[in-house]
Design a protein around this motif. Structure first.
Motif, mmCIF file in Angstrom:
data_model
loop_
_atom_site.group_PDB
_atom_site.id
_atom_site.type_symbol
_atom_site.label_atom_id
_atom_site.label_comp_id
_atom_site.label_asym_id
_atom_site.label_seq_id
_atom_site.Cartn_x
_atom_site.Cartn_y
_atom_site.Cartn_z
ATOM 1 N N CYS A 50 -10.084 -2.168 8.027
ATOM 2 C CA CYS A 50 -9.290 -0.967 8.280
ATOM 3 C C CYS A 50 -8.302 -0.800 7.131
ATOM 4 O O CYS A 50 -7.437 -1.645 6.910
ATOM 5 N N THR A 51 -8.458 0.288 6.376
ATOM 6 C CA THR A 51 -7.599 0.527 5.211
ATOM 7 C C THR A 51 -6.736 1.771 5.358
ATOM 8 O O THR A 51 -5.966 2.094 4.461
ATOM 9 N N GLY A 52 -6.868 2.463 6.476
ATOM 10 C CA GLY A 52 -6.056 3.658 6.671
ATOM 11 C C GLY A 52 -5.994 4.051 8.125
ATOM 12 O O GLY A 52 -6.816 3.630 8.943
ATOM 13 N N VAL A 53 -5.013 4.875 8.443
ATOM 14 C CA VAL A 53 -4.823 5.328 9.820
ATOM 15 C C VAL A 53 -4.256 6.741 9.811
ATOM 16 O O VAL A 53 -3.475 7.095 8.933
ATOM 17 N N GLU A 54 -4.712 7.556 10.756
ATOM 18 C CA GLU A 54 -4.133 8.882 10.991
ATOM 19 C C GLU A 54 -3.575 8.867 12.396
ATOM 20 O O GLU A 54 -4.261 8.461 13.341
ATOM 21 N N CYS A 55 -2.321 9.293 12.535
ATOM 22 C CA CYS A 55 -1.681 9.227 13.842
ATOM 23 C C CYS A 55 -0.658 10.343 14.005
ATOM 24 O O CYS A 55 -0.332 11.038 13.055
ATOM 25 N N THR A 56 -0.188 10.481 15.227
ATOM 26 C CA THR A 56 0.874 11.428 15.553
ATOM 27 C C THR A 56 2.051 10.636 16.099
ATOM 28 O O THR A 56 1.881 9.802 16.994
ATOM 29 N N VAL A 57 3.229 10.878 15.528
ATOM 30 C CA VAL A 57 4.455 10.234 15.987
ATOM 31 C C VAL A 57 5.473 11.335 16.227
ATOM 32 O O VAL A 57 5.810 12.087 15.300
ATOM 33 N N VAL A 58 5.942 11.466 17.455
ATOM 34 C CA VAL A 58 6.922 12.487 17.842
ATOM 35 C C VAL A 58 6.471 13.866 17.348
ATOM 36 O O VAL A 58 7.226 14.608 16.728
ATOM 37 N N GLY A 59 5.194 14.182 17.569
ATOM 38 C CA GLY A 59 4.665 15.491 17.216
ATOM 39 C C GLY A 59 4.332 15.694 15.745
ATOM 40 O O GLY A 59 3.835 16.742 15.364
ATOM 41 N N GLU A 60 4.600 14.727 14.904
ATOM 42 C CA GLU A 60 4.322 14.846 13.465
ATOM 43 C C GLU A 60 3.060 14.059 13.115
ATOM 44 O O GLU A 60 2.935 12.885 13.449
ATOM 45 N N HIS A 61 2.126 14.744 12.425
ATOM 46 C CA HIS A 61 0.880 14.084 12.016
ATOM 47 C C HIS A 61 1.139 13.278 10.757
ATOM 48 O O HIS A 61 1.669 13.787 9.769
ATOM 49 N N LEU A 62 0.797 11.988 10.790
ATOM 50 C CA LEU A 62 1.006 11.097 9.655
ATOM 51 C C LEU A 62 -0.315 10.479 9.224
ATOM 52 O O LEU A 62 -1.214 10.283 10.030
ATOM 53 N N SER A 63 -0.407 10.148 7.949
ATOM 54 C CA SER A 63 -1.566 9.465 7.409
ATOM 55 C C SER A 63 -1.048 8.341 6.521
ATOM 56 O O SER A 63 -0.147 8.549 5.718
ATOM 57 N N ALA A 64 -1.614 7.154 6.681
ATOM 58 C CA ALA A 64 -1.175 6.013 5.879
ATOM 59 C C ALA A 64 -2.399 5.261 5.382
ATOM 60 O O ALA A 64 -3.409 5.169 6.075
ATOM 61 N N GLU A 65 -2.282 4.727 4.175
ATOM 62 C CA GLU A 65 -3.357 3.926 3.593
ATOM 63 C C GLU A 65 -2.777 2.646 3.023
ATOM 64 O O GLU A 65 -1.607 2.582 2.679
ATOM 65 N N SER A 66 -3.626 1.646 2.920
ATOM 66 C CA SER A 66 -3.211 0.372 2.357
ATOM 67 C C SER A 66 -4.404 -0.295 1.696
ATOM 68 O O SER A 66 -5.493 -0.346 2.274
ATOM 69 N N ALA A 67 -4.205 -0.805 0.492
ATOM 70 C CA ALA A 67 -5.265 -1.547 -0.182
ATOM 71 C C ALA A 67 -5.449 -2.914 0.476
ATOM 72 O O ALA A 67 -6.514 -3.518 0.405
ATOM 73 N N GLU A 68 -4.415 -3.411 1.123
ATOM 74 C CA GLU A 68 -4.449 -4.744 1.728
ATOM 75 C C GLU A 68 -5.006 -4.737 3.141
ATOM 76 O O GLU A 68 -5.567 -5.711 3.595
ATOM 77 N N GLY A 69 -4.823 -3.636 3.869
ATOM 78 C CA GLY A 69 -5.324 -3.550 5.233
ATOM 79 C C GLY A 69 -4.281 -3.013 6.181
ATOM 80 O O GLY A 69 -3.095 -3.005 5.887
ATOM 81 N N VAL A 70 -4.749 -2.522 7.320
ATOM 82 C CA VAL A 70 -3.897 -1.942 8.349
ATOM 83 C C VAL A 70 -4.166 -2.701 9.638
ATOM 84 O O VAL A 70 -5.316 -2.980 9.976
ATOM 85 N N VAL A 71 -3.114 -3.047 10.356
ATOM 86 C CA VAL A 71 -3.267 -3.731 11.634
ATOM 87 C C VAL A 71 -2.774 -2.780 12.719
ATOM 88 O O VAL A 71 -1.692 -2.222 12.612
ATOM 89 N N THR A 72 -3.582 -2.592 13.745
ATOM 90 C CA THR A 72 -3.177 -1.748 14.866
ATOM 91 C C THR A 72 -3.276 -2.563 16.145
ATOM 92 O O THR A 72 -4.087 -3.477 16.257
ATOM 93 N N ALA A 73 -2.439 -2.237 17.110
ATOM 94 C CA ALA A 73 -2.474 -2.917 18.398
ATOM 95 C C ALA A 73 -1.961 -1.975 19.467
ATOM 96 O O ALA A 73 -1.161 -1.089 19.185
ATOM 97 N N GLY A 74 -2.445 -2.147 20.656
ATOM 98 C CA GLY A 74 -1.965 -1.328 21.751
ATOM 99 C C GLY A 74 -3.076 -1.001 22.714
ATOM 100 O O GLY A 74 -4.228 -1.372 22.499
ATOM 101 N N PRO A 75 -2.735 -0.291 23.778
ATOM 102 C CA PRO A 75 -3.756 0.059 24.761
ATOM 103 C C PRO A 75 -4.726 1.083 24.180
ATOM 104 O O PRO A 75 -4.376 1.853 23.292
#
Length: 81
Positions: A50-75
């Motif tokens: 996983c090198t990137g993520v698209e998400c919504t935080v408080v109604g704002e759409h965000l996109s993040a990328e990482s050459a090292e990796g992305v860690v996600t957790a949650g339900p």
């Protein structure tokens, strides 16, 4: 046996506090961003990582990328599409 989802005093706590709390010293690292209360819409997978993520935080759409990796957790919620 200690009840699940509770600290040693028996008080309830949020998942982020239980899971990230022990890692507080690492939260000051310049190469780490922790985002809570986000709804993740898409994970970008490159060569099995996983090198990137698209998400919504408080109604704002965000996109993040990482050459090292992305860690996600949650339900998770089952996809109905």
């Amino acid at each position: 046996m200690r009840p699940r989802g509770r600290c040693s005093t028996g008080a309830r706590q949020r998942v982020v506090d239980a899971c990230i709390g022990p890692f507080d010293p690492f939260l000051a690292r310049p190469n780490l961003d922790v985002v809570t209360d986000a709804t993740v819409w898409r994970l970008r997978i490159t060569v099995g990582r996983c090198t990137g993520v698209e998400c919504t935080v408080v109604g704002e759409h965000l996109s993040a990328e990482s050459a090292e990796g992305v860690v996600t957790a949650g339900p998770s919620v089952p996809c109905t599409a």
